[in-house]
Motif scaffolding. Structure first.
Motif, PDB file in Angstrom:
ATOM      1  N   SER A   1       0.828  -1.209   0.000  1.00 58.43           N
ATOM      2  CA  SER A   1       0.000   0.000   0.000  1.00 58.43           C
ATOM      3  C   SER A   1       0.856   1.251   0.000  1.00 58.43           C
ATOM      4  CB  SER A   1      -0.903   0.043   1.242  1.00 58.43           C
ATOM      5  OG  SER A   1      -1.867  -0.941   1.169  1.00 58.43           O
ATOM      6  N   LEU A   2       1.904   1.230   0.845  1.00 61.46           N
ATOM      7  CA  LEU A   2       2.765   2.409   0.927  1.00 61.46           C
ATOM      8  C   LEU A   2       3.488   2.647  -0.391  1.00 61.46           C
ATOM      9  CD1 LEU A   2       4.247   2.097   4.521  1.00 61.46           C
ATOM     10  CD2 LEU A   2       2.570   3.731   3.675  1.00 61.46           C
ATOM     11  N   VAL A   3       4.026   1.557  -0.979  1.00 58.45           N
ATOM     12  CA  VAL A   3       4.718   1.695  -2.265  1.00 58.45           C
ATOM     13  C   VAL A   3       3.741   2.186  -3.323  1.00 58.45           C
ATOM     14  CG1 VAL A   3       5.883   0.426  -4.104  1.00 58.45           C
ATOM     15  CG2 VAL A   3       6.437  -0.053  -1.727  1.00 58.45           C
ATOM     16  N   TYR A   4       2.547   1.638  -3.288  1.00 56.24           N
ATOM     17  CA  TYR A   4       1.519   2.032  -4.251  1.00 56.24           C
ATOM     18  C   TYR A   4       1.186   3.517  -4.115  1.00 56.24           C
ATOM     19  CZ  TYR A   4      -2.892   1.629  -6.842  1.00 56.24           C
ATOM     20  OH  TYR A   4      -3.904   1.782  -7.736  1.00 56.24           O
ATOM     21  N   GLY A   5       1.030   3.972  -2.869  1.00 56.07           N
ATOM     22  CA  GLY A   5       0.728   5.380  -2.617  1.00 56.07           C
ATOM     23  C   GLY A   5       1.849   6.286  -3.101  1.00 56.07           C
ATOM     24  N   PHE A   6       3.086   5.888  -2.795  1.00 54.42           N
ATOM     25  CA  PHE A   6       4.232   6.700  -3.193  1.00 54.42           C
ATOM     26  C   PHE A   6       4.342   6.721  -4.716  1.00 54.42           C
ATOM     27  CE2 PHE A   6       8.939   7.182  -3.746  1.00 54.42           C
ATOM     28  CZ  PHE A   6       8.973   8.506  -3.355  1.00 54.42           C
ATOM     29  N   GLY A   7       4.187   5.546  -5.332  1.00 51.12           N
ATOM     30  CA  GLY A   7       4.257   5.460  -6.788  1.00 51.12           C
ATOM     31  C   GLY A   7       3.202   6.314  -7.455  1.00 51.12           C
ATOM     32  N   ALA A   8       1.986   6.287  -6.898  1.00 56.12           N
ATOM     33  CA  ALA A   8       0.907   7.084  -7.467  1.00 56.12           C
ATOM     34  C   ALA A   8       1.260   8.565  -7.405  1.00 56.12           C
ATOM     35  CB  ALA A   8      -0.392   6.812  -6.706  1.00 56.12           C
ATOM     36  N   GLY A   9       1.839   8.978  -6.262  1.00 54.18           N
ATOM     37  CA  GLY A   9       2.210  10.378  -6.102  1.00 54.18           C
ATOM     38  C   GLY A   9       3.294  10.785  -7.082  1.00 54.18           C
ATOM     39  N   VAL A  10       4.318   9.928  -7.223  1.00 55.75           N
ATOM     40  CA  VAL A  10       5.408  10.240  -8.145  1.00 55.75           C
ATOM     41  C   VAL A  10       4.873  10.294  -9.577  1.00 55.75           C
ATOM     42  CG1 VAL A  10       7.591   9.423  -9.095  1.00 55.75           C
ATOM     43  CG2 VAL A  10       7.176   9.287  -6.644  1.00 55.75           C
ATOM     44  N   GLY A  11       4.013   9.355  -9.913  1.00 49.54           N
ATOM     45  CA  GLY A  11       3.434   9.338 -11.252  1.00 49.54           C
ATOM     46  C   GLY A  11       2.624  10.590 -11.529  1.00 49.54           C
ATOM     47  N   PHE A  12       1.859  11.010 -10.528  1.00 53.33           N
ATOM     48  CA  PHE A  12       1.056  12.225 -10.652  1.00 53.33           C
ATOM     49  C   PHE A  12       1.953  13.438 -10.865  1.00 53.33           C
ATOM     50  CE2 PHE A  12      -1.061  15.859  -8.605  1.00 53.33           C
ATOM     51  CZ  PHE A  12      -2.251  15.876  -9.311  1.00 53.33           C
ATOM     52  N   THR A  13       3.029  13.517 -10.042  1.00 49.53           N
ATOM     53  CA  THR A  13       3.965  14.633 -10.157  1.00 49.53           C
ATOM     54  C   THR A  13       4.627  14.653 -11.531  1.00 49.53           C
ATOM     55  OG1 THR A  13       4.420  14.243  -7.833  1.00 49.53           O
ATOM     56  CG2 THR A  13       5.866  15.764  -8.963  1.00 49.53           C
ATOM     57  N   LEU A  14       5.038  13.474 -11.977  1.00 45.50           N
ATOM     58  CA  LEU A  14       5.695  13.345 -13.277  1.00 45.50           C
ATOM     59  C   LEU A  14       4.787  13.869 -14.384  1.00 45.50           C
ATOM     60  CD1 LEU A  14       8.232  11.932 -14.600  1.00 45.50           C
ATOM     61  CD2 LEU A  14       6.710  10.015 -15.052  1.00 45.50           C
ATOM     62  N   ALA A  15       3.539  13.426 -14.383  1.00 46.19           N
ATOM     63  CA  ALA A  15       2.605  13.841 -15.423  1.00 46.19           C
ATOM     64  C   ALA A  15       2.379  15.350 -15.363  1.00 46.19           C
ATOM     65  CB  ALA A  15       1.288  13.095 -15.263  1.00 46.19           C
TER      66      ALA A  15
END
Lengths: 190, 198
Positions: A132-146
């Motif tokens: 869950s934590l990795v998923y949350g962090f990944g989602a945030g990084v992906g959002f920032t990247l986009a």
């Protein structure tokens, strides 16, 4: 290794904004300048990781033992709202410049579907705490990247001779469509 | 502004998606089929109307500071109710709409309408018009994407092989581009500048 795959999968292959459509509201509104986008991205990433943690705890220690799974949406939203309030207070005190730049979009993190979507998805897929934590962090990084990518393009677009009706949201959406097309090239990689 | 005008502005002049560019997530995420657009648009309209009624009823009891939390609470309660009811009566629909039904509670469009200060009657007219305008756009986008992408009209095949469907329209990138073009068309027709009205 599993965690790394999940992270890359969430950031690139299943990018929240460009592949899953989540979080479009701030995406169009905030993505006019790279600097604001970075701030917004970091704030959202922070809220996302906290939301992943909080929703996991709530789901496994409160909702499931008590048989109240149908209160998921309600409890997750309230927790996210409280988290955003915290971030807002923190920024207001320590980085007032960023706070002003983000303006009305800060409270909008609460209504950022990406945050709630992340919490709901993590529960739906039965992730454990680490995932869950990795998923949350990944989602945030992906959002920032986009967000940063689109902001970079939009800064350039300022100088382009765009037909009047296409200015603003229209051209931003079409640009996002092209980026999304590029990202769909990653589909099936993981 | 008269009530009639308040009602109609949601449908054209201040259409939530085309003019204000809010509530885009379901437009892009779910409206690759026209029927999904109808369902999700109506669901959003019902939740908005219910939340507006609550806001009117409690207007005197709730102070401005906690107002947003009351809004969130009523939105999530109504969304959860709708979700449960759909699960009981139309379980297949629940699967079809997936995550987008619970996400109605955080639709930026709904919250934005709730935050506009106006007298009770205007609030109701506004919610009805905006809800209807939102449903109309969701359905329109769904119709375009379904026709171009799959060659269907509300689930019925209409092209019969005379034209190969352009499947990109039904996918994620196609959704972005089609909504972008629709907004441009709207700007051209209504003569408004393209800048987002914030």
């Amino acid at each position: 290794m599993e965690y790394l795959l999940l992270f890359i999968g969430t950031v690139i292959v299943n990018n929240f904004v460009l592949v899953q459509f989540l979080g479009i509201c701030p995406f169009i509104g905030v993505s006019k300048q790279v600097s604001t986008s970075i701030g917004m991205g970091i704030a959202t990433t922070f809220v996302m990781v906290m939301a992943a943690l909080a929703s996991w705890l709530i789901q496994h220690f409160i909702l499931v033992p008590l048989g109240l799974e149908y209160l998921q949406t309600l409890s997750f939203i309230l927790v996210i709202a409280a988290l955003v309030q915290l971030v807002e207070m923190f920024l207001h005190k320590s980085i007032p410049g960023l706070y002003r730049a983000m303006g009305i979009f800060l409270p909008l993190i609460t209504t950022n579907c990406a945050v709630l979507g992340l919490a709901l998805n993590a529960v739906l897929r039965d992730y454990n705490l680490g995932e869950s934590l990795v998923y949350g962090f990944g989602a945030g990084v992906g959002f920032t990247l986009a967000l940063i990518m689109i902001a970079g393009i939009r800064e350039e677009l300022e100088f382009a001779d765009i037909p009047k009706p296409l200015k603003g949201a229209a051209i931003a959406l079409i640009t996002a469509g092209l980026l999304s097309l590029a990202f769909s090239g990653f589909a099936g990689m993981i | 502004m008269s009530l009639g005008r308040t009602f109609f502005k949601g449908i054209w002049r201040e259409n939530p998606v085309l003019r204000l560019a809010v509530g885009l997530v379901p437009v892009l995420g779910i409206a690759h089929l026209a029927i999904n657009g109808v369902y999700l648009g109506l669901a959003t309209a019902v939740v908005l109307l219910a939340a507006v009624l609550v806001k009117i009823l409690f207007a005197n009891l709730v102070s401005k500071e906690v107002g947003i939390f009351v809004d969130f609470a009523s939105l999530t309660i109504f969304t959860t109710l709708l979700y449960r009811l759909t699960g009981v009566y139309q379980p297949e629909l629940l699967v079809q709409l997936g995550i987008y039904l619970p996400l109605v509670a955080v639709n930026g469009f709904v919250l934005q309408r709730l935050s506009v200060d106006q007298p009770p009657a205007a609030r109701i007219a506004d919610a009805l018009g905006m809800g209807l305008g939102y449903t109309a756009v969701l359905t329109l986008v769904g119709m375009i994407r379904e026709f171009v992408g799959l060659g269907q009209f509300f689930g019925r095949a209409v092209l019969n092989g005379s034209l190969t469907p352009f499947s990109l329209a039904a996918t994620v990138p196609g959704g972005f581009v089609i909504v972008g073009l629709l907004i441009a068309l709207y700007n051209a027709l209504s003569g408004t500048g393209g800048e987002i009205n914030e």
